[in-house]
Motif scaffolding. Sequence first.
Motif, PDB file in Angstrom:
ATOM      1  N   MET A 139       0.822  -1.205   0.000  1.00  0.00           N
ATOM      2  CA  MET A 139       0.000   0.000   0.000  1.00  0.00           C
ATOM      3  C   MET A 139       0.856   1.255   0.000  1.00  0.00           C
ATOM      4  O   MET A 139       0.592   2.213  -0.732  1.00  0.00           O
ATOM      5  CB  MET A 139      -0.938  -0.002   1.215  1.00  0.00           C
ATOM      6  CG  MET A 139      -2.014  -1.088   1.186  1.00  0.00           C
ATOM      7  SD  MET A 139      -3.136  -0.938  -0.243  1.00  0.00           S
ATOM      8  CE  MET A 139      -2.380  -2.121  -1.372  1.00  0.00           C
ATOM      9  N   LYS A 140       1.890   1.294   0.839  1.00  0.00           N
ATOM     10  CA  LYS A 140       2.772   2.459   0.882  1.00  0.00           C
ATOM     11  C   LYS A 140       3.534   2.621  -0.428  1.00  0.00           C
ATOM     12  O   LYS A 140       3.720   3.742  -0.922  1.00  0.00           O
ATOM     13  CB  LYS A 140       3.744   2.339   2.061  1.00  0.00           C
ATOM     14  CG  LYS A 140       3.104   2.594   3.425  1.00  0.00           C
ATOM     15  CD  LYS A 140       4.153   2.684   4.515  1.00  0.00           C
ATOM     16  CE  LYS A 140       3.543   3.106   5.848  1.00  0.00           C
ATOM     17  NZ  LYS A 140       4.561   3.218   6.910  1.00  0.00           N
ATOM     18  N   LYS A 141       3.961   1.525  -0.994  1.00  0.00           N
ATOM     19  CA  LYS A 141       4.676   1.566  -2.271  1.00  0.00           C
ATOM     20  C   LYS A 141       3.770   2.134  -3.354  1.00  0.00           C
ATOM     21  O   LYS A 141       4.190   2.998  -4.145  1.00  0.00           O
ATOM     22  CB  LYS A 141       5.114   0.148  -2.638  1.00  0.00           C
ATOM     23  CG  LYS A 141       5.767   0.001  -4.008  1.00  0.00           C
ATOM     24  CD  LYS A 141       7.139   0.610  -4.040  1.00  0.00           C
ATOM     25  CE  LYS A 141       7.837   0.295  -5.364  1.00  0.00           C
ATOM     26  NZ  LYS A 141       9.148   0.997  -5.469  1.00  0.00           N
ATOM     27  N   MET A 142       2.555   1.685  -3.387  1.00  0.00           N
ATOM     28  CA  MET A 142       1.609   2.151  -4.395  1.00  0.00           C
ATOM     29  C   MET A 142       1.331   3.650  -4.262  1.00  0.00           C
ATOM     30  O   MET A 142       1.383   4.412  -5.238  1.00  0.00           O
ATOM     31  CB  MET A 142       0.316   1.352  -4.293  1.00  0.00           C
ATOM     32  CG  MET A 142      -0.784   1.769  -5.252  1.00  0.00           C
ATOM     33  SD  MET A 142      -1.865   3.072  -4.565  1.00  0.00           S
ATOM     34  CE  MET A 142      -2.570   2.205  -3.166  1.00  0.00           C
ATOM     35  N   LEU A 143       1.045   4.103  -3.050  1.00  0.00           N
ATOM     36  CA  LEU A 143       0.704   5.504  -2.832  1.00  0.00           C
ATOM     37  C   LEU A 143       1.876   6.436  -3.137  1.00  0.00           C
ATOM     38  O   LEU A 143       1.694   7.520  -3.706  1.00  0.00           O
ATOM     39  CB  LEU A 143       0.237   5.709  -1.388  1.00  0.00           C
ATOM     40  CG  LEU A 143      -1.137   5.125  -1.045  1.00  0.00           C
ATOM     41  CD1 LEU A 143      -1.379   5.187   0.457  1.00  0.00           C
ATOM     42  CD2 LEU A 143      -2.242   5.863  -1.782  1.00  0.00           C
ATOM     43  N   SER A 144       3.077   6.035  -2.790  1.00  0.00           N
ATOM     44  CA  SER A 144       4.242   6.873  -3.075  1.00  0.00           C
ATOM     45  C   SER A 144       4.476   7.008  -4.573  1.00  0.00           C
ATOM     46  O   SER A 144       4.906   8.054  -5.060  1.00  0.00           O
ATOM     47  CB  SER A 144       5.494   6.303  -2.398  1.00  0.00           C
ATOM     48  OG  SER A 144       5.834   5.033  -2.941  1.00  0.00           O
ATOM     49  N   GLU A 145       4.161   5.942  -5.331  1.00  0.00           N
ATOM     50  CA  GLU A 145       4.315   5.989  -6.788  1.00  0.00           C
ATOM     51  C   GLU A 145       3.238   6.864  -7.427  1.00  0.00           C
ATOM     52  O   GLU A 145       3.509   7.602  -8.375  1.00  0.00           O
ATOM     53  CB  GLU A 145       4.253   4.574  -7.368  1.00  0.00           C
ATOM     54  CG  GLU A 145       5.425   3.686  -7.024  1.00  0.00           C
ATOM     55  CD  GLU A 145       6.687   4.083  -7.776  1.00  0.00           C
ATOM     56  OE1 GLU A 145       6.560   4.739  -8.823  1.00  0.00           O
ATOM     57  OE2 GLU A 145       7.777   3.736  -7.308  1.00  0.00           O
ATOM     58  N   VAL A 146       2.013   6.779  -6.915  1.00  0.00           N
ATOM     59  CA  VAL A 146       0.900   7.545  -7.501  1.00  0.00           C
ATOM     60  C   VAL A 146       1.086   9.042  -7.287  1.00  0.00           C
ATOM     61  O   VAL A 146       0.939   9.847  -8.213  1.00  0.00           O
ATOM     62  CB  VAL A 146      -0.446   7.083  -6.907  1.00  0.00           C
ATOM     63  CG1 VAL A 146      -1.567   8.046  -7.312  1.00  0.00           C
ATOM     64  CG2 VAL A 146      -0.773   5.676  -7.377  1.00  0.00           C
TER      65      VAL A 146
END
Length: 350
Positions: free
Chosen positions: A236-243
């Motif tokens: 989840m953190k990886k996804m949000l930082s990329e978005v």
Amino acid sequence: MSQKVNELKDTLVARLSSAKDMTEVETIRVEYLGKNGLITGLLKGMKDLSIEEKKEFGGKVNELKNEAGELILKKQEELKAEEIKKELEKMPEIDVSIPLDLKRGSYHPITLVQRELEKIFKTMGFNVEDYSEVVTDYECFESLNIPKHHPARDMQDTYYLTNGQLLKSQTSAAQNAIYKKYKEALFNEGKPIKAIFPGRCFRNEATDACHENTFFQMEGVMVDKDISISNLIFFMKKMLSEVFKKDIKVRLRPGFFPFVEPGFELDISCLICGGEGCPSCKHSGWLELCPCGMIHPEVLKAGGIDPDEYTGFAFGLGLTRLAMMKYGVKDIRDLNSGSLKSLAQFTFDE
């Protein structure tokens, strides 16, 4: 009397031949075939005729009435054809050999967010799946540990169809099919089930700045041996930082969802108001973005997976709300408005 029938037919033909438009033809139709029209008026002169003469004359009047209807219809079709021809003549010629200008138009902001997320999750080894918008009660509820008459169904005001199926109220409806599709690779090859499945969902919501009856979600699942909450938080953190291309302030709250145990609500600090409070976040400074949790053992069983040997996590991203956060859209209703003025500002680089 027969002469009157012939004369009336001749005048009708002459009138129609000189008619220039549909309005004039309609006037002629009413004049001849209306309730008090000329053809109906011929029947008023039959009272002085014998029975045999009435039969003969009445037959000719009916014949004239039918012919008049056919003549008028034919004229209407001719005028319609002429109108279409004139419209076509006004249109510029189109050269189909001219290369398509791909720069014209723009993608919807939800499409932009969906494609970006798909790209991000593909780099993390997730498969992208599609699923029907019309599903069964079993797919949307029973396979997700929500049996009939379960109170959790009250959380989703669902659109049911006359055949017993329904418009899916959540992308979770695809979970059962995903488990069954990939379980053999999990069992025989040791490949974890990693899939996302975006889609449109429907609920009978009262619309406001942050609620719509038609919205987009993206469901994601991962199943393997020894999967834990730590894995969920990492992805989840990886996804949000990329978005968002930066660190995003998040919080986890306990949440109840019948298909996960334990369940959480992942909230992000509202990017529209900077956490100060606005209509989109209900003046709380936080926006609910991602319900998530560890997949309930009963849901794994329904998908043919042994929960004593395998565990997994599931999450449901609100694509519509994520688009609002990313592009600063303050009212969710703007996204389904069809307003080109609002939506045409977005672009996307393939």
